[in-house]
Enzyme design. Sequence first.
Site, PDB file in Angstrom:
ATOM      1  CD1 TRP A  64       3.337   3.049   1.197  1.00 58.70           C
ATOM      2  CD2 TRP A  64       1.904   4.721   1.582  1.00 58.70           C
ATOM      3  NE1 TRP A  64       4.027   4.062   1.825  1.00 58.70           N
ATOM      4  CE2 TRP A  64       3.173   5.101   2.061  1.00 58.70           C
ATOM      5  CE3 TRP A  64       0.831   5.620   1.708  1.00 58.70           C
ATOM      6  CZ2 TRP A  64       3.401   6.321   2.674  1.00 58.70           C
ATOM      7  CZ3 TRP A  64       1.065   6.850   2.322  1.00 58.70           C
ATOM      8  CH2 TRP A  64       2.331   7.184   2.789  1.00 58.70           C
ATOM      9  CB  ALA A 114      -3.846  -2.771 -11.174  1.00 59.09           C
ATOM     10  CD  GLU A 147      -1.916  -0.365  -9.106  1.00 57.50           C
ATOM     11  OE1 GLU A 147      -2.081  -0.776 -10.267  1.00 57.50           O
ATOM     12  OE2 GLU A 147      -2.854   0.034  -8.385  1.00 57.50           O
ATOM     13  N   PRO A 156       6.128  -1.617   4.533  1.00 64.33           N
ATOM     14  CG  PRO A 156       5.576  -1.180   6.766  1.00 64.33           C
ATOM     15  CD  PRO A 156       5.453  -2.220   5.705  1.00 64.33           C
TER      16      PRO A 156
END
Length: 389
Positions: free
Chosen positions: A167, A247, A368, A139
């Site tokens: 998230w 990713a 990301e 957070p």
Amino acid sequence: MPHLNPVDALDLDSELDDDERLIRDTVAAFVRDHVTDHVAGWFESGTFPTHELAPVIGKLGLFGMHLDGYGCVGASAAAYGVACRELEAADSGLRSFVSVQGSLVMFPIHRYGSEEQKQEWLPRLASGEAVGCFGLTEPDQGSDPGGMRTVAKRDGDDWILNGTKMWITNGSIADVAVVWARTEDGIRGFLVPKGTPGFTTSEIHSKLSLRASVTAELHLEDVRLPSSAVLPGVTGLRGPLSCLSEARFGILCGVVGAARTCYLSALDYSTTREQFGRPLGGFQLTQRKLAGMQVGLVHSQLLALRLSKLKDAGQLRPEHVSLGKLANVRAALDIARDARTILGANGITTEYPVLRHANNLETVLTYEGTEEIHTLVVGESVTGLAAYR
């Protein structure tokens, strides 16, 4: 006069080999048969049919497809990039589901896990029998993961974890979470199975973007784990950051698909919608938009292909990935926004995919690695001067 192919103006897919073209066509068929007619409804309702799609995706070999062994197909980086492109042509949420599973969950287990961890989790994750999530963001700590507050302390042979992650894609449906925590020795990765006492999740519903995706908060309160839960192969931030590079490569390839869908939607609309007695595409201002969108799409396709080739050659560096994510997400957003203007009021409805993609891309721009962080990565790489603080 011959026409440019709006899907692939420079015939870049001719650079793919037969296996890569087969993967392209297979994923495109899966999207067409299982996703295209339903994804607008999923977005509108804020749902994603994880348990229905995961086995199908697993059967296609898309989870962890760029990894070797343990049920993974060992495809090329170019093939993985093309698969991400075709998935995100439908929705960023679908590509996120696949890339989180493969690049953020399976990759760290494959790269840093023990043999026992690999045998336990990778075949199940590859088949879609199990779903995973990646717990790094907190957070109060997003772009600065080194400041994480989640801690893991030894208690005999066990570890006790406390903290909160925010998230987290797939968080509330995951069978295992890869959680990164601060220890006395540095940041370590832990495999936290669903149902572990003290480990709970809460789904985040108030989203205006990436709605066809499950997002959650992870809560760890005195979670006791055996020493076998630690990823033994890495200590420090290079562990989670290497996962993010994997990713991000999927992102820079995937957003090409979102951009392509928006462009094709606007192009089709401009040739069929008439105003002042002629198709919209016959006006100079509209053609200026379409030409600019085509240029942006081609640039993105070229960059994704080049970085795929570098990755397959073992020459891809993190700053290359930052450059690709920064450029391609920005280009995709510009294309989506211009496409929406061509569609006019119709462009704000779920009948057309454009604003859904634009909304999703606002999230992709941030997650990301934010646009600002990737800008600073590229800036440092060209000047040799860090400017993060």
